[in-house]
Scaffold this motif. Sequence first.
Motif, short mmCIF file in Angstrom:
data_model
loop_
_atom_site.label_atom_id
_atom_site.label_comp_id
_atom_site.label_asym_id
_atom_site.label_seq_id
_atom_site.Cartn_x
_atom_site.Cartn_y
_atom_site.Cartn_z
N MET A 174 75.88 82.97 -3.43
CA MET A 174 74.96 81.94 -3.92
C MET A 174 75.04 80.69 -3.04
N ILE A 175 76.25 80.29 -2.69
CA ILE A 175 76.44 79.11 -1.83
C ILE A 175 75.83 79.35 -0.44
N HIS A 176 76.10 80.52 0.11
CA HIS A 176 75.60 80.86 1.45
C HIS A 176 74.07 80.80 1.48
N LYS A 177 73.45 81.27 0.40
CA LYS A 177 71.99 81.27 0.32
C LYS A 177 71.45 79.85 0.12
N ARG A 178 72.12 79.09 -0.72
CA ARG A 178 71.66 77.73 -1.04
C ARG A 178 71.71 76.83 0.19
N TYR A 179 72.74 77.00 1.02
CA TYR A 179 72.90 76.16 2.22
C TYR A 179 72.73 77.03 3.47
N GLU A 180 71.58 77.64 3.52
CA GLU A 180 71.24 78.56 4.60
C GLU A 180 71.38 77.85 5.95
N GLY A 181 71.97 78.52 6.90
CA GLY A 181 72.06 77.93 8.24
C GLY A 181 73.37 77.19 8.50
N ILE A 182 74.11 76.89 7.44
CA ILE A 182 75.42 76.25 7.62
C ILE A 182 76.46 77.35 7.90
N PRO A 183 77.19 77.24 9.03
CA PRO A 183 78.20 78.26 9.34
C PRO A 183 79.11 78.53 8.13
N PHE A 184 79.27 79.82 7.81
CA PHE A 184 79.87 80.19 6.53
C PHE A 184 81.12 81.04 6.72
N TYR A 185 82.20 80.60 6.10
CA TYR A 185 83.50 81.27 6.21
C TYR A 185 84.00 81.73 4.86
N LEU A 186 84.50 82.95 4.82
CA LEU A 186 85.17 83.45 3.62
C LEU A 186 86.65 83.52 3.94
N GLN A 187 87.46 83.01 3.03
CA GLN A 187 88.91 82.94 3.27
C GLN A 187 89.67 83.72 2.20
N VAL A 188 90.65 84.46 2.64
CA VAL A 188 91.49 85.23 1.72
C VAL A 188 92.24 84.29 0.78
N GLY A 189 92.16 84.54 -0.51
CA GLY A 189 92.91 83.75 -1.49
C GLY A 189 94.35 84.24 -1.59
N ASN A 190 95.25 83.30 -1.63
CA ASN A 190 96.68 83.62 -1.80
C ASN A 190 97.04 83.40 -3.27
N ASP A 191 97.27 84.49 -4.00
CA ASP A 191 97.58 84.35 -5.43
C ASP A 191 99.10 84.44 -5.70
N ASP A 192 99.89 84.28 -4.64
CA ASP A 192 101.34 84.41 -4.77
C ASP A 192 102.01 83.24 -4.05
N ILE A 193 101.61 82.01 -4.45
CA ILE A 193 101.95 80.82 -3.65
C ILE A 193 103.40 80.36 -3.80
N THR A 194 104.19 81.06 -4.63
CA THR A 194 105.61 80.68 -4.72
C THR A 194 106.52 81.75 -4.13
N ASN A 195 105.96 82.85 -3.69
CA ASN A 195 106.78 83.95 -3.13
C ASN A 195 107.47 83.49 -1.84
N ALA A 196 108.79 83.64 -1.80
CA ALA A 196 109.56 83.22 -0.62
C ALA A 196 109.88 84.42 0.28
N ASN A 197 109.49 85.61 -0.17
CA ASN A 197 109.73 86.82 0.64
C ASN A 197 108.52 87.02 1.57
N ASN A 198 108.67 86.56 2.81
CA ASN A 198 107.53 86.55 3.72
C ASN A 198 106.97 87.93 4.01
N GLN A 199 107.86 88.90 4.21
CA GLN A 199 107.37 90.25 4.54
C GLN A 199 106.48 90.78 3.42
N GLU A 200 106.95 90.58 2.18
CA GLU A 200 106.19 91.05 1.02
C GLU A 200 104.86 90.30 0.90
N LEU A 201 104.94 88.98 1.05
CA LEU A 201 103.74 88.15 0.94
C LEU A 201 102.71 88.51 2.02
N ILE A 202 103.19 88.63 3.25
CA ILE A 202 102.29 88.90 4.37
C ILE A 202 101.59 90.24 4.19
#
Length: 242
Positions: A174-202
């Motif tokens: 919806m956003i991409h369509k509403r603001y047509e022509g504006i360079p558009f990026y999708l970013q992976v959400g991190n839902d594990d923001i307290t995990n200290a185990n990097n290998q697992e998180l990555i």
Amino acid sequence: MNRIPVLEIFGPTIQGEGMVVGQKTIFVRTAGCDYSCSWCDSAFTWDGSAKDDIRQMTAGEIWSELKSLGGDNFSFVTISGGNPALLKNLDSLIDLLKENQINIGIETQGSKWQDWFLKIDELTISPKPPSSKMETKFDILDSIFINLDENQFKNNVSLKVVIFDEADLEYAKMIHKRYEGIPFYLQVGNDDITNANNQELIQKLLNKYEWLVNRVVEDSQLNNVKVLPQLHALLWGNKRGV
Ligand SMILES: C[S@@+](CC[C@H](N)C(=O)[O-])C[C@H]1O[C@@H](n2cnc3c(N)ncnc32)[C@H](O)[C@@H]1O
Ligand SMILES: Nc1nc2[nH]cc(C(=O)O)c2c(=O)[nH]1
Ligand code: SF4
Ligand SMILES: [Mg+2]
């Protein structure tokens, strides 16, 4: 006194997100946000947990600290937060950086306009999808793009939407369509923001990246878009100040 509330200044590192990904930069992170996203990876900027670390700094003091951290090894400063767009007086810092031939990136969610947006080299607007539990104020978001347009904004602006689930993808379309022509990026959400185990998180984040790429390639409404992970999370996990 013209002071800016600063929570951290760190780098040089690389910009891990969005249209300037990979750019060598120092970060200035301001305190305070008008949002409280459910998954905010920088909640310490607004939830009170780091209130004792907030420094009220002049532009000159920030510049001195940038120089002592970066010496001659930087030419780009990224201002994030919190929401730096809450700060009208940030233009004192922006003017000082410009006087010193520094290119400037800003990270903001598009909930507030500032006239100094017009001076920013790389302006990233990141409206928040349903998973954040925030409500987009479309009158303001619309007016930001109208203002940029009316002022013949010649620098780079992009939209970046963080994706956690299918509802977020619908919002992004919806956003991409509403603001047509504006360079558009999708970013992976991190839902594990307290995990200290990097290998697992990555591994988790890479799996999410693959899921997001697969969803985008099969969708005709998401053709002219770029899909990115948070590169800094893949390098350093949830570590702060990198
Ligand atoms: C911490 S915010 C600060 C700037 C501004 N408040 C904003 O949200 O755009 C910087 C960027 O990190 C993104 N972000 C925050 N938490 C995240 C998470 N858990 N996973 C992925 N991106 C996240 C935001 O969407 C935003 O694009
Ligand atoms: N390396 C790195 N890149 C980033 N891009 C956006 C960030 C942010 O928190 O705003 C960020 C951050 O905190 N670190
Ligand atoms: S708008 Fe940005 S800083 Fe504010 S709560 Fe959301 S992600 Fe965090
Ligand atoms: Mg971050």
